[in-house]
Design an enzyme around this catalytic site. Sequence first.
Site, PDB file in Angstrom:
ATOM      1  N   ASN A  99     -10.269   5.325   1.122  1.00  0.00           N
ATOM      2  CA  ASN A  99     -10.582   5.520   2.543  1.00  0.00           C
ATOM      3  C   ASN A  99     -11.685   6.562   2.743  1.00  0.00           C
ATOM      4  OD1 ASN A  99      -7.267   4.755   2.929  1.00  0.00           O
ATOM      5  ND2 ASN A  99      -8.739   3.694   4.221  1.00  0.00           N
ATOM      6  N   GLY A 159      -4.377  -4.754   5.609  1.00  0.00           N
ATOM      7  CA  GLY A 159      -3.308  -4.552   6.589  1.00  0.00           C
ATOM      8  C   GLY A 159      -3.539  -3.269   7.355  1.00  0.00           C
ATOM      9  N   ASP A 174      -7.202   2.913  -3.202  1.00  0.00           N
ATOM     10  CA  ASP A 174      -7.950   2.927  -1.942  1.00  0.00           C
ATOM     11  C   ASP A 174      -8.227   4.382  -1.558  1.00  0.00           C
ATOM     12  OD1 ASP A 174      -9.053   2.563   0.557  1.00  0.00           O
ATOM     13  OD2 ASP A 174      -7.347   1.480   1.411  1.00  0.00           O
ATOM     14  N   GLU A 232     -11.170   0.672  -3.689  1.00  0.00           N
ATOM     15  CA  GLU A 232     -11.520   0.312  -2.320  1.00  0.00           C
ATOM     16  C   GLU A 232     -12.175   1.506  -1.613  1.00  0.00           C
ATOM     17  OE1 GLU A 232      -7.982  -1.234  -0.472  1.00  0.00           O
ATOM     18  OE2 GLU A 232      -8.861  -1.268   1.525  1.00  0.00           O
ATOM     19  N   ASP A 273     -14.015  -1.963   2.379  1.00  0.00           N
ATOM     20  CA  ASP A 273     -13.109  -2.204   3.503  1.00  0.00           C
ATOM     21  C   ASP A 273     -13.840  -1.750   4.780  1.00  0.00           C
ATOM     22  OD1 ASP A 273     -11.159  -2.043   5.485  1.00  0.00           O
ATOM     23  OD2 ASP A 273      -9.737  -0.838   4.363  1.00  0.00           O
ATOM     24  N   LYS A 294     -10.191  -7.812   7.128  1.00  0.00           N
ATOM     25  CA  LYS A 294      -9.252  -7.467   8.193  1.00  0.00           C
ATOM     26  C   LYS A 294      -9.837  -8.034   9.474  1.00  0.00           C
ATOM     27  CE  LYS A 294      -7.703  -3.001   6.312  1.00  0.00           C
ATOM     28  NZ  LYS A 294      -7.988  -1.546   6.326  1.00  0.00           N
ATOM     29  N   SER A 348       0.861  -1.179   0.000  1.00  0.00           N
ATOM     30  CA  SER A 348       0.000   0.000   0.000  1.00  0.00           C
ATOM     31  C   SER A 348       0.898   1.230   0.000  1.00  0.00           C
ATOM     32  CB  SER A 348      -0.878  -0.037   1.258  1.00  0.00           C
ATOM     33  OG  SER A 348      -1.693   1.104   1.342  1.00  0.00           O
ATOM     34  N   LYS A 354      -0.927  -0.858  -4.472  1.00  0.00           N
ATOM     35  CA  LYS A 354      -2.179  -0.163  -4.126  1.00  0.00           C
ATOM     36  C   LYS A 354      -1.833   1.290  -3.841  1.00  0.00           C
ATOM     37  CE  LYS A 354      -4.768  -0.167   0.192  1.00  0.00           C
ATOM     38  NZ  LYS A 354      -5.462  -1.032   1.175  1.00  0.00           N
ATOM     39  N   LEU A 355      -2.499   2.191  -4.557  1.00  0.00           N
ATOM     40  CA  LEU A 355      -2.268   3.620  -4.350  1.00  0.00           C
ATOM     41  C   LEU A 355      -3.383   4.205  -3.504  1.00  0.00           C
ATOM     42  CD1 LEU A 355      -1.262   4.948  -7.893  1.00  0.00           C
ATOM     43  CD2 LEU A 355       0.225   4.135  -6.027  1.00  0.00           C
ATOM     44  N   LYS A 356      -2.988   4.973  -2.507  1.00  0.00           N
ATOM     45  CA  LYS A 356      -3.962   5.745  -1.746  1.00  0.00           C
ATOM     46  C   LYS A 356      -4.360   6.943  -2.603  1.00  0.00           C
ATOM     47  CE  LYS A 356      -4.086   3.477   2.160  1.00  0.00           C
ATOM     48  NZ  LYS A 356      -5.347   2.883   2.657  1.00  0.00           N
TER      49      LYS A 356
HETATM   50  C1  NPQ Z   1      -6.547   0.510   4.582  1.00  0.00           C
HETATM   51  N1  NPQ Z   1      -4.257   0.147   5.497  1.00  0.00           N
HETATM   52  O1  NPQ Z   1      -6.514  -0.450   3.855  1.00  0.00           O
HETATM   53  C2  NPQ Z   1      -5.549   0.733   5.716  1.00  0.00           C
HETATM   54  C3  NPQ Z   1      -5.584   2.099   6.178  1.00  0.00           C
HETATM   55  C4  NPQ Z   1      -4.773   2.467   7.366  1.00  0.00           C
HETATM   56  C5  NPQ Z   1      -2.153  -0.622   4.598  1.00  0.00           C
HETATM   57  O2  NPQ Z   1      -3.536   0.865   3.478  1.00  0.00           O
HETATM   58  C6  NPQ Z   1      -2.748   3.486  11.828  1.00  0.00           C
HETATM   59  C7  NPQ Z   1      -3.799   2.626  12.055  1.00  0.00           C
HETATM   60  C8  NPQ Z   1      -2.459   3.859  10.567  1.00  0.00           C
HETATM   61  C9  NPQ Z   1      -4.555   2.174  11.012  1.00  0.00           C
HETATM   62  C10 NPQ Z   1      -2.946   3.748   8.193  1.00  0.00           C
HETATM   63  C11 NPQ Z   1      -3.378   0.207   4.468  1.00  0.00           C
HETATM   64  C12 NPQ Z   1      -3.217   3.381   9.497  1.00  0.00           C
HETATM   65  C13 NPQ Z   1      -4.286   2.533   9.721  1.00  0.00           C
HETATM   66  C14 NPQ Z   1      -3.720   3.302   7.155  1.00  0.00           C
HETATM   67  C15 NPQ Z   1      -5.042   2.076   8.652  1.00  0.00           C
HETATM   68  O3  NPQ Z   1      -7.465   1.297   4.429  1.00  0.00           O
HETATM   69 MG    MG Z   2      -8.588   0.277   2.896  1.00  0.00          MG
END
Ligand code: NPQ
Ligand code: MG
Length: 370
Positions: free
Chosen positions: A191, A291, A189, A214, A239, A263, A135, A161-163
Amino acid sequence: MRIHAIELHRIGMPLVRPFETSFGVQTSREVLLVHVRTDVGDGWGECVAGVDPFYSSEYVSAVEDVIRSYLAQALLAGPIGGAAAVAPLLRFVVGHRMAKAALEAAILDAQLRADGVSFGSHFGATRDRVDCGVSVGISPNIPTLLDEVQTYIDQGYKRIKLKIKPGWDLEPVAAVRDLLGAGGLLQVDANTAYTLDDVAHLRELDAFELLLIEQPFVEEDIGAHAVLARAIETPVCLDESIVTTSVAVDAIEQGATSIVNIKAGRVGGYLEAVRMHGACLTRGIPVWCGGMLETGIGRAANVALAALPGFTLPGDTSASDRYFAEDLTEPFVLEEGTLPVPTGPGTGVTVREALVRDWALRDPLVLRAR
Ligand code: NPQ
Ligand code: MG
């Protein structure tokens, strides 16, 4: 099984580089660990909650408080029927799934260590290695992003995976698609950073052959994701919205998600995550393991989960060095884009208790039967 004590350790782990998402920037990972002492031996569990309630409503201090004020006593009051009994015993508290998941994981670790069984065998793993993705956070600019992505390609990651967020989507995705070439596995992703007003804009992502998008919208708006899924070609993957197996099944039946990110922390534990995997497998819905910037403790359990047969897409099960210069367990090292599923009892990893002490942000909280 009888639980003598539940210890909560609050640890600060510096990240090797800042990690920016649509909800903020992390420069270190403040993580809560659960150490259970039982009549059959010890176990460790990692809580995925962040220090702030930005990914979900849970956060480290709230987890600590709900365990101390409500959950711990339900497990300490008398003998319990192992890890399978944890979720039923904790059902009297609404939500707080990340807190419950960490307790269940620690108890499962103690139980399986005593039985000499690995997490993978207990879950029904069918592989001895899992394919890994990475990620990639939001970058200050495109050249910096491409540099970072190139290092992950060189390390062998099988999927990027790009945010994304409004203002950081089409351009970085186009640039990374160029870098990866037509066959490279790429997904995004958000979020929860978009709304239904953005459907026409998100449709422009269809040009980039993404594996999935995502969680574009807020977690409660499952119906809005169904609307988007009908309007775009890119598969929609939920997610944050997927908090139980029944929510997953509803979202699938509504057409809101055609792929599911699992998750364990978000769904209340590994046992619920295994049930969700089964429900998705039955319905022909691919799943992958998400993750949460886990240390080796949570990472070991995630890799075991990702070895189940329905996990057909690479997970956010990155190597330890993606996040940390030094891990709390033996490090997970990428080999040809894969990580090995631990085979030892329980999580199969050893917690470096000296590091837990060195990196502690305060004294452990020790909870015993009242
Ligand atoms: C997701 N994870 O899939 C999360 C988002 C995420 C690897 O992209 C602290 C606690 C920092 C939880 C950063 C990845 C975090 C966190 C990102 C969750 O959306
Ligand atoms: Mg996510």
